[in-house]
Design an enzyme around this catalytic site. Structure first.
Site, short mmCIF file in Angstrom:
data_model
loop_
_atom_site.label_atom_id
_atom_site.label_comp_id
_atom_site.label_asym_id
_atom_site.label_seq_id
_atom_site.Cartn_x
_atom_site.Cartn_y
_atom_site.Cartn_z
N ASP A 15 30.42 38.87 44.55
CA ASP A 15 31.25 39.31 45.67
C ASP A 15 30.40 39.75 46.86
O ASP A 15 29.30 40.27 46.69
CB ASP A 15 32.14 40.47 45.19
CG ASP A 15 33.30 40.71 46.13
OD1 ASP A 15 33.55 39.87 47.02
OD2 ASP A 15 33.97 41.76 46.00
N ASN A 63 41.86 32.51 45.14
CA ASN A 63 41.03 32.18 46.31
C ASN A 63 41.62 31.04 47.15
O ASN A 63 41.23 30.86 48.31
CB ASN A 63 39.59 31.82 45.89
CG ASN A 63 38.76 33.01 45.48
OD1 ASN A 63 37.83 32.89 44.68
ND2 ASN A 63 39.05 34.19 46.01
C1 FPP Z 1 33.28 36.20 46.97
O1 FPP Z 1 32.74 36.73 48.18
C2 FPP Z 1 32.68 34.91 46.73
C3 FPP Z 1 33.37 33.75 46.51
C4 FPP Z 1 34.83 33.65 46.52
C5 FPP Z 1 32.65 32.50 46.31
C6 FPP Z 1 31.49 32.55 45.36
C7 FPP Z 1 30.67 31.39 45.59
C8 FPP Z 1 29.34 31.37 45.71
C9 FPP Z 1 28.44 32.54 45.49
C10 FPP Z 1 28.72 30.08 46.09
C11 FPP Z 1 27.85 29.54 45.05
C12 FPP Z 1 28.48 29.22 43.77
C13 FPP Z 1 28.38 28.03 43.15
C14 FPP Z 1 28.92 27.85 41.79
C15 FPP Z 1 27.75 26.89 43.82
P1 FPP Z 1 33.73 36.96 49.40
O2 FPP Z 1 33.73 35.75 50.24
O3 FPP Z 1 35.05 37.38 48.87
O4 FPP Z 1 33.03 38.12 50.16
P2 FPP Z 1 33.78 39.27 50.99
O5 FPP Z 1 34.53 40.09 49.96
O6 FPP Z 1 32.64 40.01 51.60
O7 FPP Z 1 34.66 38.60 51.98
#
Ligand code: FPP
Length: 234
Positions: A15, A63
């Site tokens: 996250d 998501n």
């Molecule tokens: C949550 O951070 C993250 C995600 C929904 C995506 C996770 C994906 C990756 C780390 C990319 C790499 C993974 C693979 C398998 C290639 P957020 O966007 O919710 O962060 P925020 O809470 O700060 O908005």
């Protein structure tokens, strides 16, 4: 430091990519890109620490509520990781499996997932379970539905429904989670592997995922060493 208690199965809720980017005046997409780069370095380190199974939360069913542009960017990033950048799994001899539903996913994403599973299926050094289009409640519901169908068709007796049987109907037959890490300071599990984490230890570092590097991981492992796991006993 010597690690006496190495968790067998760890989970990572990656996250904070968006907030990492915002802090730098970048787009959320660039935050995900930085998260993906970090993941590649981090996985190498984790398996070097002799951890056998890693489950990561890559994309939840929920998501899909995000902006279409962000979802598409993420899907492109996943395809790249599962195809062009898949050397990391081959070089490290890691078997990749997916938990979640393939329904509603783009065709190129599904075919990248299939080919990565096929390409790595014989590796035994470690397992990477990628929770993708995943919901923990849905996983349990799907297991219950499969079992109910067997009962309805007289293929299973009600008395044979046990916790061990449900284990076999989860998306992947993996041992329970020992340790779950969620980065970015948010203290919640957001539908991540609810069945598998019943006795997991939790750790919530405040750094955003792109900054959760090898050093941060070792701090997490140090913390795990201090935990006394009693599983409800004394
Ligand atoms: C949550 O951070 C993250 C995600 C929904 C995506 C996770 C994906 C990756 C780390 C990319 C790499 C993974 C693979 C398998 C290639 P957020 O966007 O919710 O962060 P925020 O809470 O700060 O908005």
């Amino acid at each position: 430091m010597d690690y006496v208690n190495i968790p067998n199965h760890i989970g990572i809720i990656m996250d904070g990519n968006g907030r990492w980017a915002k802090k730098r005046g970048l787009s959320r997409s660039l935050g995900h890109k930085a998260g993906a780069e970090n993941l590649k370095r981090l996985l190498k380190h984790i398996y070097r620490r002799e951890i056998k199974i890693v489950s990561i939360y890559a994309f939840s069913v929920e998501n899909f509520k995000r902006d279409e542009k962000e979802v598409n960017y993420l899907m492109d990033l996943f395809v790249k990781m599962f195809t062009k950048d898949s050397d990391i799994f081959v070089n490290e001899k890691i078997k990749v499996v997916f938990s979640g539903s393939r329904k509603n996913l783009r065709e190129d994403v599904v075919s990248a997932m299939d080919s990565l599973e096929e390409k790595t299926k014989l590796y035994e050094r470690g397992i990477l379970n990628i929770c993708f289009n995943y919901s923990g409640r849905r996983e349990i519901t799907d297991a219950v539905l499969s079992i109910a169908r067997l009962v309805k068709e007289d293929k299973l007796d009600l008395n044979d429904i046990t916790e061990e049987l449900l284990d076999l109907y989860m998306y992947q037959k993996l041992p329970p989670l020992d340790f779950v890490i969620r980065t970015s300071g948010e203290i919640r599990i957001s539908n991540f592997m609810l069945w598998e984490s019943s006795y997991a230890e939790y750790y919530f570092p405040s750094v955003f995922f792109p900054d959760f590097d090898e050093k941060e991981f070792d701090l997490a492992l140090n913390e795990y060493q201090k935990r006394k796991r009693r599983f409800g006993g004394v």
